[in-house]
Design an enzyme around this catalytic site. Structure first.
Site, PDB file in Angstrom:
ATOM      1  N   SER A  38       0.826  -1.216   0.000  1.00 49.93           N
ATOM      2  CA  SER A  38       0.000   0.000   0.000  1.00 49.93           C
ATOM      3  C   SER A  38       0.857   1.262   0.000  1.00 49.93           C
TER       4      SER A  38
ATOM      5  N   GLY B 227      -6.608  11.767  -1.499  1.00 47.55           N
ATOM      6  CA  GLY B 227      -7.870  12.013  -0.802  1.00 47.55           C
ATOM      7  C   GLY B 227      -9.058  12.020  -1.745  1.00 47.55           C
TER       8      GLY B 227
ATOM      9  N   GLY C 204     -18.261   6.805  -0.400  1.00 42.10           N
ATOM     10  CA  GLY C 204     -17.151   5.873  -0.594  1.00 42.10           C
ATOM     11  C   GLY C 204     -17.195   5.263  -1.988  1.00 42.10           C
ATOM     12  N   SER C 205     -18.158   4.368  -2.217  1.00 43.27           N
ATOM     13  CA  SER C 205     -18.247   3.712  -3.530  1.00 43.27           C
ATOM     14  C   SER C 205     -18.651   4.678  -4.635  1.00 43.27           C
TER      15      SER C 205
ATOM     16  N   CYS D 100      -6.341   7.252 -11.917  1.00 42.43           N
ATOM     17  CA  CYS D 100      -5.320   6.883 -10.912  1.00 42.43           C
ATOM     18  C   CYS D 100      -5.674   5.527 -10.303  1.00 42.43           C
TER      19      CYS D 100
ATOM     20  N   MET E 248      -4.962 -24.739   7.876  1.00 47.21           N
ATOM     21  CA  MET E 248      -3.976 -25.826   7.836  1.00 47.21           C
ATOM     22  C   MET E 248      -2.942 -25.703   8.954  1.00 47.21           C
TER      23      MET E 248
ATOM     24  N   GLY F 269      -3.740 -25.001  11.983  1.00 49.04           N
ATOM     25  CA  GLY F 269      -4.390 -25.295  13.263  1.00 49.04           C
ATOM     26  C   GLY F 269      -4.361 -24.086  14.186  1.00 49.04           C
TER      27      GLY F 269
ATOM     28  N   GLU G 291     -10.104   0.565  -3.071  1.00 50.06           N
ATOM     29  CA  GLU G 291      -9.873   0.637  -4.525  1.00 50.06           C
ATOM     30  C   GLU G 291     -11.051   0.055  -5.300  1.00 50.06           C
TER      31      GLU G 291
ATOM     32  N   PHE H 195     -25.493   0.615 -11.090  1.00 57.38           N
ATOM     33  CA  PHE H 195     -24.983   1.232  -9.858  1.00 57.38           C
ATOM     34  C   PHE H 195     -26.082   1.865  -9.015  1.00 57.38           C
TER      35      PHE H 195
HETATM   36  P1  TGC Z   1     -18.143   7.186 -15.116  1.00 52.11           P
HETATM   37  O1  TGC Z   1     -19.264   8.100 -15.532  1.00 52.11           O
HETATM   38  O2  TGC Z   1     -18.244   5.716 -15.355  1.00 52.11           O
HETATM   39  O3  TGC Z   1     -16.787   7.709 -15.756  1.00 52.11           O
HETATM   40  C1  TGC Z   1     -16.391   9.071 -15.663  1.00 52.11           C
HETATM   41  C2  TGC Z   1     -15.197   9.279 -16.572  1.00 52.11           C
HETATM   42  O4  TGC Z   1     -14.087   8.521 -16.069  1.00 52.11           O
HETATM   43  C3  TGC Z   1     -13.681   7.518 -17.027  1.00 52.11           C
HETATM   44  N1  TGC Z   1     -13.397   6.302 -16.243  1.00 52.11           N
HETATM   45  C4  TGC Z   1     -12.176   5.802 -16.057  1.00 52.11           C
HETATM   46  N2  TGC Z   1     -10.982   6.177 -16.546  1.00 52.11           N
HETATM   47  C5  TGC Z   1      -9.904   5.447 -16.164  1.00 52.11           C
HETATM   48  N3  TGC Z   1      -9.992   4.393 -15.318  1.00 52.11           N
HETATM   49  C6  TGC Z   1     -11.185   4.002 -14.811  1.00 52.11           C
HETATM   50  N4  TGC Z   1     -11.244   2.967 -13.956  1.00 52.11           N
HETATM   51  C7  TGC Z   1     -12.344   4.706 -15.180  1.00 52.11           C
HETATM   52  N5  TGC Z   1     -13.657   4.593 -14.865  1.00 52.11           N
HETATM   53  C8  TGC Z   1     -14.283   5.580 -15.529  1.00 52.11           C
HETATM   54  C9  TGC Z   1     -14.863   7.351 -17.948  1.00 52.11           C
HETATM   55  O5  TGC Z   1     -14.473   6.881 -19.208  1.00 52.11           O
HETATM   56  C10 TGC Z   1     -15.405   8.765 -17.989  1.00 52.11           C
HETATM   57  O6  TGC Z   1     -14.533   9.520 -18.820  1.00 52.11           O
HETATM   58  P2  TGC Z   1     -15.096  10.752 -19.701  1.00 52.11           P
HETATM   59  O7  TGC Z   1     -13.923  11.183 -20.514  1.00 52.11           O
HETATM   60  O8  TGC Z   1     -16.241  10.185 -20.503  1.00 52.11           O
HETATM   61  O9  TGC Z   1     -15.534  11.779 -18.720  1.00 52.11           O
HETATM   62  O10 TGC Z   1     -17.852   7.451 -13.569  1.00 52.11           O
HETATM   63  P3  TGC Z   1     -18.745   7.208 -12.338  1.00 52.11           P
HETATM   64  O11 TGC Z   1     -18.542   8.314 -11.399  1.00 52.11           O
HETATM   65  O12 TGC Z   1     -20.163   6.887 -12.750  1.00 52.11           O
HETATM   66  O13 TGC Z   1     -18.034   5.869 -11.767  1.00 52.11           O
HETATM   67  C11 TGC Z   1     -18.761   4.866 -11.226  1.00 52.11           C
HETATM   68  C12 TGC Z   1     -17.863   3.899 -10.422  1.00 52.11           C
HETATM   69  C13 TGC Z   1     -18.740   3.213  -9.410  1.00 52.11           C
HETATM   70  C14 TGC Z   1     -17.301   2.853 -11.379  1.00 52.11           C
HETATM   71  C15 TGC Z   1     -16.696   4.639  -9.733  1.00 52.11           C
HETATM   72  O14 TGC Z   1     -17.182   5.667  -8.947  1.00 52.11           O
HETATM   73  C16 TGC Z   1     -15.858   3.715  -8.870  1.00 52.11           C
HETATM   74  O15 TGC Z   1     -14.928   3.044  -9.353  1.00 52.11           O
HETATM   75  N6  TGC Z   1     -16.131   3.661  -7.520  1.00 52.11           N
HETATM   76  C17 TGC Z   1     -15.296   2.970  -6.577  1.00 52.11           C
HETATM   77  C18 TGC Z   1     -14.609   4.002  -5.707  1.00 52.11           C
HETATM   78  C19 TGC Z   1     -13.199   3.635  -5.409  1.00 52.11           C
HETATM   79  O16 TGC Z   1     -12.606   2.743  -6.008  1.00 52.11           O
HETATM   80  N7  TGC Z   1     -12.571   4.350  -4.482  1.00 52.11           N
HETATM   81  C20 TGC Z   1     -11.200   4.148  -4.188  1.00 52.11           C
HETATM   82  C21 TGC Z   1     -10.665   5.250  -3.299  1.00 52.11           C
HETATM   83  S1  TGC Z   1      -8.902   5.289  -3.239  1.00 52.11           S
HETATM   84  C22 TGC Z   1      -8.464   3.960  -2.364  1.00 52.11           C
HETATM   85  O17 TGC Z   1      -9.206   3.118  -1.965  1.00 52.11           O
HETATM   86  C23 TGC Z   1      -7.015   3.893  -2.128  1.00 52.11           C
HETATM   87  S2  TGC Z   1      -6.486   2.550  -1.205  1.00 52.11           S
HETATM   88  C24 TGC Z   1      -4.856   2.875  -1.308  1.00 52.11           C
HETATM   89  C25 TGC Z   1      -3.961   1.862  -0.680  1.00 52.11           C
HETATM   90  O18 TGC Z   1      -3.715   1.962   0.556  1.00 52.11           O
HETATM   91  O19 TGC Z   1      -3.401   0.992  -1.432  1.00 52.11           O
HETATM   92  P1  FAD Z   2     -19.729   1.980   0.989  1.00 55.16           P
HETATM   93  O1  FAD Z   2     -19.585   2.620  -0.338  1.00 55.16           O
HETATM   94  O2  FAD Z   2     -20.601   2.631   1.988  1.00 55.16           O
HETATM   95  O3  FAD Z   2     -20.219   0.471   0.780  1.00 55.16           O
HETATM   96  C1  FAD Z   2     -20.763  -0.335   1.841  1.00 55.16           C
HETATM   97  C2  FAD Z   2     -21.217  -1.667   1.232  1.00 55.16           C
HETATM   98  O4  FAD Z   2     -22.238  -1.417   0.243  1.00 55.16           O
HETATM   99  C3  FAD Z   2     -20.080  -2.388   0.500  1.00 55.16           C
HETATM  100  O5  FAD Z   2     -20.192  -3.778   0.702  1.00 55.16           O
HETATM  101  C4  FAD Z   2     -20.334  -2.048  -0.970  1.00 55.16           C
HETATM  102  O6  FAD Z   2     -19.835  -3.058  -1.862  1.00 55.16           O
HETATM  103  C5  FAD Z   2     -21.858  -2.005  -0.998  1.00 55.16           C
HETATM  104  N1  FAD Z   2     -22.354  -1.155  -2.095  1.00 55.16           N
HETATM  105  C6  FAD Z   2     -22.138   0.171  -2.302  1.00 55.16           C
HETATM  106  N2  FAD Z   2     -22.721   0.590  -3.426  1.00 55.16           N
HETATM  107  C7  FAD Z   2     -23.314  -0.503  -3.979  1.00 55.16           C
HETATM  108  C8  FAD Z   2     -24.061  -0.746  -5.155  1.00 55.16           C
HETATM  109  N3  FAD Z   2     -24.300   0.231  -6.048  1.00 55.16           N
HETATM  110  N4  FAD Z   2     -24.529  -1.998  -5.387  1.00 55.16           N
HETATM  111  C9  FAD Z   2     -24.267  -3.001  -4.519  1.00 55.16           C
HETATM  112  N5  FAD Z   2     -23.584  -2.853  -3.373  1.00 55.16           N
HETATM  113  C10 FAD Z   2     -23.094  -1.618  -3.106  1.00 55.16           C
HETATM  114  N6  FAD Z   2      -9.838   6.031   0.031  1.00 55.16           N
HETATM  115  C11 FAD Z   2      -9.103   7.040  -0.492  1.00 55.16           C
HETATM  116  O7  FAD Z   2      -9.631   7.954  -1.135  1.00 55.16           O
HETATM  117  N7  FAD Z   2      -7.738   7.072  -0.317  1.00 55.16           N
HETATM  118  C12 FAD Z   2      -7.076   6.112   0.378  1.00 55.16           C
HETATM  119  O8  FAD Z   2      -5.837   6.175   0.486  1.00 55.16           O
HETATM  120  C13 FAD Z   2      -7.825   5.052   0.953  1.00 55.16           C
HETATM  121  N8  FAD Z   2      -7.204   4.115   1.736  1.00 55.16           N
HETATM  122  C14 FAD Z   2      -7.974   3.210   2.419  1.00 55.16           C
HETATM  123  C15 FAD Z   2      -7.355   2.385   3.396  1.00 55.16           C
HETATM  124  C16 FAD Z   2      -8.135   1.520   4.148  1.00 55.16           C
HETATM  125  C17 FAD Z   2      -7.475   0.714   5.225  1.00 55.16           C
HETATM  126  C18 FAD Z   2      -9.529   1.404   3.909  1.00 55.16           C
HETATM  127  C19 FAD Z   2     -10.384   0.456   4.689  1.00 55.16           C
HETATM  128  C20 FAD Z   2     -10.132   2.208   2.955  1.00 55.16           C
HETATM  129  C21 FAD Z   2      -9.372   3.129   2.218  1.00 55.16           C
HETATM  130  N9  FAD Z   2      -9.972   4.027   1.334  1.00 55.16           N
HETATM  131  C22 FAD Z   2      -9.241   5.043   0.759  1.00 55.16           C
HETATM  132  C23 FAD Z   2     -11.435   4.061   1.187  1.00 55.16           C
HETATM  133  C24 FAD Z   2     -11.993   2.929   0.325  1.00 55.16           C
HETATM  134  O9  FAD Z   2     -11.716   3.154  -1.031  1.00 55.16           O
HETATM  135  C25 FAD Z   2     -13.507   2.843   0.591  1.00 55.16           C
HETATM  136  O10 FAD Z   2     -13.632   2.242   1.884  1.00 55.16           O
HETATM  137  C26 FAD Z   2     -14.229   2.014  -0.452  1.00 55.16           C
HETATM  138  O11 FAD Z   2     -14.234   2.675  -1.705  1.00 55.16           O
HETATM  139  C27 FAD Z   2     -15.681   1.705  -0.049  1.00 55.16           C
HETATM  140  O12 FAD Z   2     -16.345   2.837   0.421  1.00 55.16           O
HETATM  141  P2  FAD Z   2     -17.128   2.792   1.838  1.00 55.16           P
HETATM  142  O13 FAD Z   2     -16.197   2.228   2.842  1.00 55.16           O
HETATM  143  O14 FAD Z   2     -17.698   4.117   2.064  1.00 55.16           O
HETATM  144  O15 FAD Z   2     -18.273   1.716   1.634  1.00 55.16           O
END
Ligand code: TGC
Ligand code: FAD
Length: 387
Positions: free
Chosen positions: A90, A129, A136-137, A241, A340, A342, A366, A386
């Site tokens: 990470s 951030g 979140g999602s 990203c 495995m 225990g 992610e 979604f």
């Molecule tokens: P959507 O309308 O689908 O797309 C908007 C624009 O973005 C483009 N796009 C992407 N481009 C590159 N990579 C991707 N994965 C892309 N997904 C979409 C898309 O083509 C469009 O472009 P344009 O030019 O037409 O404007 O976007 P949406 O807002 O409806 O997205 C929906 C959804 C659910 C897929 C998205 O919000 C999502 O992936 N949600 C999950 C949130 C998430 O992953 N959060 C992570 C936070 S960071 C984190 O967890 C770090 S952990 C770090 C660590 O410790 O390792």
């Molecule tokens: P929610 O979005 O509230 O989801 C709760 C539950 O509902 C989940 O099971 C989810 O799958 C489900 N759900 C949500 N929407 C739907 C749907 N449409 N259909 C069906 N099920 C659904 N974020 C950053 O920006 N930067 C970071 O560096 C970062 N680091 C992290 C480190 C840790 C240790 C953790 C735990 C999280 C981190 N995150 C970071 C945040 C992480 O990306 C979010 O926790 C994740 O995207 C999910 O969001 P949430 O926790 O708000 O869950």
């Protein structure tokens, strides 16, 4: 180490060197200390600069003299680091894929010059951030705002980000905010010592304990116009990203699973019950056969992704498939390995329970497993589910 279909044979000299360097780093610097850090809920911060010296941050990038190594080399690096602990992977993922990548890809020449060398060396730590307490999602609904400053020079940021890896130890945060003038999402480089920025530790984690997590509060934070990332607007900025980081996770999860497999294989051949090693029992051999097969098929998917990414053909949905599959695989196989071992398997003397607990986070961050199902569902049917 498990490499059942001889993927090693296709690696070039640089890829082997990077893999071996990371493997040695994990054996010598991570494994001896990680269980204690996990129990204490701390990250081994003394390794941050060392990881920089070894070239672990953003090595596929080419801006500002970065080395531009192959996607396979980067994947192998992530695999080896996560065999140590998901918290170590990470650290490298956030720094490289979530902080250096947007600066290299969307930053101004001055931003690249200011931050990339310091982040590469581990002299500066970055964080990303995006997630907010209520979003979140679905980060597109974010409430953090960027208002043009009253004097017309720069922006004022307000909002809160949560679950941000490394926020409490970061020098700079890539903050995604909605610009009030046009409603578009834009990225800002926010130095964490700016007035109005507070970073707070999240202390009560039972997963990913050897990683720093925190919140970022932004209250009336003034940032100059030159801190805005000029090269991107809209959700494409943060989501692109995430594609980089998810790619690294798809590889990293294989490393965690492999470490569980190797631990279980050794334990099964050493541990004796009913007059001989437990590895002689068919039930235990079935466990090992399934584990090796699952790890191997996940490795193959990761290697295929690398080839597609290298030639510029990788689609984000393919990365979703690999993140979803490989993390679920690692979570399931870590549980089998734990079983495995225990009773000994529930301690920090062995890594499977630690990897298993980490995988609960990796399964969620992610993009949760569910969100990646929906991304694939939309790609396969043309219908977004979604909302
Ligand atoms: P959507 O309308 O689908 O797309 C908007 C624009 O973005 C483009 N796009 C992407 N481009 C590159 N990579 C991707 N994965 C892309 N997904 C979409 C898309 O083509 C469009 O472009 P344009 O030019 O037409 O404007 O976007 P949406 O807002 O409806 O997205 C929906 C959804 C659910 C897929 C998205 O919000 C999502 O992936 N949600 C999950 C949130 C998430 O992953 N959060 C992570 C936070 S960071 C984190 O967890 C770090 S952990 C770090 C660590 O410790 O390792
Ligand atoms: P929610 O979005 O509230 O989801 C709760 C539950 O509902 C989940 O099971 C989810 O799958 C489900 N759900 C949500 N929407 C739907 C749907 N449409 N259909 C069906 N099920 C659904 N974020 C950053 O920006 N930067 C970071 O560096 C970062 N680091 C992290 C480190 C840790 C240790 C953790 C735990 C999280 C981190 N995150 C970071 C945040 C992480 O990306 C979010 O926790 C994740 O995207 C999910 O969001 P949430 O926790 O708000 O869950």
């Amino acid at each position: 180490m498990l490499d059942y279909v001889d993927l090693e044979a296709d690696l070039d000299a640089e890829e082997r060197l990077i893999r071996d360097t990371a493997r040695e780093f994990v054996e010598e610097e991570v494994k001896p200390v990680i269980a204690d850090h996990y129990e204490a809920g701390t990250f081994p911060t003394e390794l941050i600069a060392k990881m920089g010296e070894l070239g672990f941050y953003g090595p596929t990038l080419e801006a500002q003299g970065l080395p531009g190594v192959s996607e396979t080399a980067y994947g192998l690096l992530m695999q080896e680091l996560e065999a140590g602990d998901s918290g170590i992977r990470s650290m490298a993922s956030v720094q490289g894929a979530l902080v250096m990548y947007p600066i290299a890809e969307y930053g101004s020449p001055a931003q690249r010059e200011r931050w990339l060398p310091a982040l590469e060396d581990g002299e500066a730590v970055g964080c990303f951030g995006l997630t907010e307490p209520e979003h979140g999602s679905n980060p597109a609904a974010m409430e953090t705002t960027a208002e043009p400053a009253r004097d017309g020079d720069g922006y004022v940021l307000d909002g809160e980000k949560t679950w941000i890896t490394n926020a409490p130890i970061a020098d700079v945060a890539v903050v995604w905010a909605r610009e009030q003038s046009d409603g578009e999402i834009r990225g800002f480089l926010v130095e964490t010592d700016r007035e109005g920025v507070s970073t707070l530790h999240i202390e009560d984690k039972l997963s990913m304990r050897a990683s720093v997590s925190g919140r970022i509060e932004l209250q009336n934070v003034s940032v100059p116009a030159e801190n805005r990332l000029p090269g991107v607007s809209g959700m494409k900025g943060p989501l692109s990203c995430l594609t980089q980081a998810r790619y690294g996770i798809a590889w990293g999860a294989v490393g965690a699973a492999r470490d569980c497999f190797e631990t279980a294989r050794t334990y099964a051949t050493d541990r004796e019950q009913f007059g001989g090693p437990i590895a002689r029992f068919q039930l235990q051999q079935e466990n090992l056969a399934e584990m090796a097969t699952q790890i191997t098929t996940s490795q193959l998917l990761a290697h295929r992704l690398a080839a597609l990414k290298q030639r510029g053909d990788l689609r984000p949905q393919q990365v979703s498939m690999a993140k979803r599959n490989n993390v679920r695989m690692a979570r399931e196989q870590a549980r089998v390995a734990r079983e495995m071992l225990g009773g000994n398997g529930i301690t920090t003397d062995y890594p499977p329970m630690r990897h298993l607990a980490n995988m609960e986070t990796v399964y969620t961050y992610e993009g949760t497993h569910d969100i990646h199902s929906l991304i694939l569902g939309e790609d396969l049917t043309g219908i977004a589910a979604f909302d």
